[in-house]
Design a protein around this motif. Structure first.
Motif, PDB file in Angstrom:
ATOM      1  N   LYS A   1      38.969  41.192  96.082  1.00 44.32           N
ATOM      2  CA  LYS A   1      40.244  40.441  96.168  1.00 44.32           C
ATOM      3  C   LYS A   1      39.970  39.315  96.266  1.00 44.32           C
ATOM      4  N   PRO A   2      40.558  38.768  96.397  1.00 44.21           N
ATOM      5  CA  PRO A   2      41.078  36.961  96.880  1.00 44.21           C
ATOM      6  C   PRO A   2      42.203  37.174  97.852  1.00 44.21           C
ATOM      7  N   ILE A   3      41.776  36.036  99.039  1.00 49.36           N
ATOM      8  CA  ILE A   3      43.420  35.643  99.722  1.00 49.36           C
ATOM      9  C   ILE A   3      44.233  34.994  98.783  1.00 49.36           C
ATOM     10  N   LEU A   4      45.037  35.405  98.677  1.00 51.52           N
ATOM     11  CA  LEU A   4      46.461  35.155  98.210  1.00 51.52           C
ATOM     12  C   LEU A   4      47.545  34.973  99.433  1.00 51.52           C
TER      13      LEU A   4
ATOM     14  N   SER B   1      43.886  27.126  94.320  1.00 56.28           N
ATOM     15  CA  SER B   1      42.676  28.122  94.280  1.00 56.28           C
ATOM     16  C   SER B   1      41.074  27.632  94.075  1.00 56.28           C
ATOM     17  N   GLY B   2      40.266  28.619  94.543  1.00 50.85           N
ATOM     18  CA  GLY B   2      39.258  28.222  94.443  1.00 50.85           C
ATOM     19  C   GLY B   2      37.680  28.963  95.491  1.00 50.85           C
ATOM     20  N   ALA B   3      36.984  29.360  95.172  1.00 53.62           N
ATOM     21  CA  ALA B   3      36.161  29.624  96.083  1.00 53.62           C
ATOM     22  C   ALA B   3      35.947  28.850  97.368  1.00 53.62           C
TER      23      ALA B   3
ATOM     24  N   TRP C   1      37.225  33.213  98.951  1.00 54.95           N
ATOM     25  CA  TRP C   1      38.066  32.971  97.851  1.00 54.95           C
ATOM     26  C   TRP C   1      39.583  33.103  97.850  1.00 54.95           C
TER      27      TRP C   1
ATOM     28  N   ALA D   1      43.453  31.910  96.699  1.00 53.14           N
ATOM     29  CA  ALA D   1      44.197  31.178  95.898  1.00 53.14           C
ATOM     30  C   ALA D   1      45.683  31.024  96.800  1.00 53.14           C
TER      31      ALA D   1
END
Lengths: 222, 222
Positions: free
Chosen positions: B7-10, B81-83, B90, B92
């Protein structure tokens, strides 16, 4: 001190819009998996952190893989979130909408489970997808009143009467043709191609126009 | 088949805007933690899935906890967002902006590390915060030309000359006062309070106005 938080689920959802037979429509898909397997919903997907360089890329990858389309104009709409919108847990979904001539979406309709639905008939979709569709239509109508956005439902070149019809469909109201012509030319986002075409049902040929900037100021990078 | 994705960081980021001494300014904070500890950046925070019912609540909680302010008008700007935008991985970030009279933000300036910075002087912020600030100003200017948004920098009631000044500051250009008065009254988002006030430097009292709908059509729920 480092605290680790439970991470929310992050997805994207697509609202591919087009005009078919004079009606504004959205492309929906039958869900193959739980939750809501078998129900018609927006097409969406998870972020793949190993593949997608950003969320716009996620949107374009999902559009390519699930709809078979690439090079579509997509614009970020808004991010929808909450503890309750997805039975799998706290989730955020970044919604993107695309505006496409019907001819571009037509091949996708041969794929199993994909269907175009009149936006006036959209209701009872799972998650908060009804809300997302409404927000996309609202954005389009809000911008449509002063932008070149509705022209994206037409082909590369079009006549002013064609553009007038598509604005009426988008805004859902009759627009005086003379006032429309004056306003659109005033906004200065069209250029004449130098060619003419006789529309179906018309007695005289009309000048053809195209968008000055097909990439457009609305093609956001984020 | 169930696949688990990383999961990406939010996170959320805040762009609290105000007008001080005739200049559009943004509230920034010195970062207390890595990455970029000690650098001035936007105020932001993680989603707390156990506390926040949605991302708007995350924005309001962070504003309350880190700036000491509640009941501010916040509007979702866009998701960035992005890597590569965050060295932690990663990520958002859903950006929110708020528009506030200077008097409301003033108490926050007593907090260590918080500072108001002229948006013309914003550059070199960590992450993609320069881009987020630019996008907020662009949104404000884009909407400011036809919306009641700039009025939110003023108090509950204001004169038309005051409103004219704040539009000029937001749009960064001189606006003819008579054309402004006609257009604003045409848009129909103001109502007269029935009272009058003599502005500093004015020879006659001017009628006071307020926004018809303080909650406004722009108060998005998502």
């Amino acid at each position: 001190m480092t605290t680790t938080f439970e991470k929310p689920i992050l997805t994207i959802d697509l609202v591919p819009l087009t005009v078919r037979d004079g009606r504004l429509c959205v492309l929906l898909a039958e869900r193959g998996q739980e939750p809501f397997a078998g129900r018609q919903a927006l097409i969406g997907g998870y972020v793949h952190v190993d593949k997608d360089c950003n969320l716009g890329e996620t949107a374009r990858r999902v559009l390519r893989d699930k709809v078979g389309l690439s090079k579509l104009y997509v614009e970020q709409l808004s991010t929808f979130s909450g503890a309750d919108r997805d039975p799998r847990g706290w989730s955020a979904s970044v919604a993107y909408f695309s505006l496409t001539p019907f001819e571009c979406l037509q091949p996708a309709l041969n794929r199993t489970g994909l269907d175009l639905v009149d936006i006036a008939a959209v209701s009872g979709l799972p998650f908060d997808h009804d809300l997302i569709v409404r927000a996309a239509v609202e954005r389009l109508r809000g911008k449509g009143a002063y932008s070149d956005l509705p022209a994206r439902f037409l082909g590369e070149s079009f006549t002013l009467p064609e553009l007038h019809r598509v604005y009426q469909i988008v805004l859902g109201e009759r627009i005086n043709i003379d006032a429309f012509r004056r306003k659109v030319l005033e906004r200065d986002f069209l250029e004449a191609t130098g060619e003419k075409r006789t529309d179906e049902g018309a007695t005289r040929p009309s000048a053809l126009f195209r968008l000055k900037s097909a990439a457009s100021v609305f093609d956001r990078r984020f």
